[in-house]
Design a protein around this motif. Sequence first.
Motif, PDB file in Angstrom:
ATOM      1  N   UNK A 142       0.845  -1.193   0.000  1.00  0.00           N
ATOM      2  CA  UNK A 142       0.000   0.000   0.000  1.00  0.00           C
ATOM      3  C   UNK A 142       0.877   1.239   0.000  1.00  0.00           C
ATOM      4  N   UNK A 143       0.274   2.389  -0.211  1.00  0.00           N
ATOM      5  CA  UNK A 143       1.020   3.640  -0.333  1.00  0.00           C
ATOM      6  C   UNK A 143       0.293   4.749   0.405  1.00  0.00           C
ATOM      7  N   UNK A 144       1.063   5.615   1.076  1.00  0.00           N
ATOM      8  CA  UNK A 144       0.488   6.796   1.728  1.00  0.00           C
ATOM      9  C   UNK A 144       1.148   8.042   1.143  1.00  0.00           C
ATOM     10  N   UNK A 145       0.315   9.002   0.707  1.00  0.00           N
ATOM     11  CA  UNK A 145       0.822  10.221   0.086  1.00  0.00           C
ATOM     12  C   UNK A 145       0.102  11.440   0.648  1.00  0.00           C
ATOM     13  N   UNK A 146       0.520  12.603   0.184  1.00  0.00           N
ATOM     14  CA  UNK A 146      -0.215  13.857   0.390  1.00  0.00           C
ATOM     15  C   UNK A 146      -0.765  14.304  -0.968  1.00  0.00           C
ATOM     16  N   UNK A 147      -1.454  15.429  -0.986  1.00  0.00           N
ATOM     17  CA  UNK A 147      -2.076  15.853  -2.243  1.00  0.00           C
ATOM     18  C   UNK A 147      -1.062  16.419  -3.236  1.00  0.00           C
ATOM     19  N   UNK A 148       0.146  16.705  -2.755  1.00  0.00           N
ATOM     20  CA  UNK A 148       1.183  17.219  -3.629  1.00  0.00           C
ATOM     21  C   UNK A 148       2.296  17.852  -2.820  1.00  0.00           C
ATOM     22  N   UNK A 149       3.216  18.500  -3.547  1.00  0.00           N
ATOM     23  CA  UNK A 149       4.361  19.126  -2.883  1.00  0.00           C
ATOM     24  C   UNK A 149       3.967  20.466  -2.245  1.00  0.00           C
ATOM     25  N   UNK A 150       3.255  21.282  -3.010  1.00  0.00           N
ATOM     26  CA  UNK A 150       2.711  22.534  -2.484  1.00  0.00           C
ATOM     27  C   UNK A 150       1.431  22.845  -3.256  1.00  0.00           C
ATOM     28  N   UNK A 175      -5.033  14.828   3.240  1.00  0.00           N
ATOM     29  CA  UNK A 175      -5.555  15.918   2.429  1.00  0.00           C
ATOM     30  C   UNK A 175      -4.844  17.255   2.569  1.00  0.00           C
ATOM     31  N   UNK A 176      -3.534  17.232   2.571  1.00  0.00           N
ATOM     32  CA  UNK A 176      -2.736  18.459   2.578  1.00  0.00           C
ATOM     33  C   UNK A 176      -1.505  18.252   1.706  1.00  0.00           C
ATOM     34  N   UNK A 177      -0.905  19.352   1.263  1.00  0.00           N
ATOM     35  CA  UNK A 177       0.367  19.255   0.569  1.00  0.00           C
ATOM     36  C   UNK A 177       1.493  19.153   1.593  1.00  0.00           C
TER      37      UNK A 177
END
Length: 326
Positions: A142-150, A175-177
């Motif tokens: 599985x993978x965990x990410x944010x919505x982007x870099x900024x 739900x944050x960069x």
Amino acid sequence: MVTFQSMQIGQFKLNNRLIAAPMAGISDKPFRQLCLENGAALAVSEMLSSNPDVWKTPKSKHRLIHDDCGIKSVQIAGSDPTEMALAARVNVDSGAEIIDINMGCPAKKVNKKLAGSALLQHPKLVESILTEVVNAVEVPVTLKIRTGWDKDNRNCLEIAKIAEACGIKALSIHGRTKACLFNGEAEYDSIRLVKESVSIPIIANGDIINPIKAKAVLDLTGADAIMIGRAAQGKPWIFQEIQHYLDTGELLPKKTLSEIRSFVLPHIEAIHSFYGEEKGYRIARKHVAWYLADYTPDDQFRRSFNALETASAQLEALEVFFENHY
């Protein structure tokens, strides 16, 4: 009321839609077990570096012990595809049943090594890491990410499509960069966009602090599950509260101090046992502060508790505290 829909991660079928987030320095074995006992379907371990040079440190040895109850999900972090694949294999050999890859941590010490959310700037490297890890192990990844870099570089949809193509079995999105850290409000619209665009299970994370917010996030995002992090600190029964609300539309009454005692003492004893006396009493301090934050507004008890330097003294102080407060 939210109608229950089972969520599958590879061969594992979760018994509800509530997952305890991996939190560095917090999601150890005693904490994960407590979350599972109180209604979490899955509790992901705290992050383990992919650098083999640190695997023999006491901290990493504790994180390599995978004899928990429930499904054993272990999170790894790093930027080298080969090292990440090796870390995945080592953890599977130690009992991990799911490997979770961290591409969401915003901490400077992690990002300066091009790990955590720093990887979101490099989709090709993301693809290489995911491919290597998925091919290295037989268990679900599985993978965990944010919505982007900024805010000018939100690329969670691009990363989600890469993850799906690489064989990732579920994707958690905070739900944050990276630039937002934990400030501002979570971007549930970004999570919803990803959910509508890929077929793999999506887990929504960020600002889920109570049962009402949990239901709202499930409704807003359409996510398959939600992940609870900071809101479970000092309140591991939040999973039980959320599930009850999702099932019935009713809120459970606030825990009494007597009920909180039944959580605190066994948890602190488990911390002492797991880490040993010296390290255990130090780690116990933050958990006690979280548990009793609403009952010690003047901070006097916390200061006196933090001055104690034996496990027995901590347990005795807690017994006296509860005896005097109910």
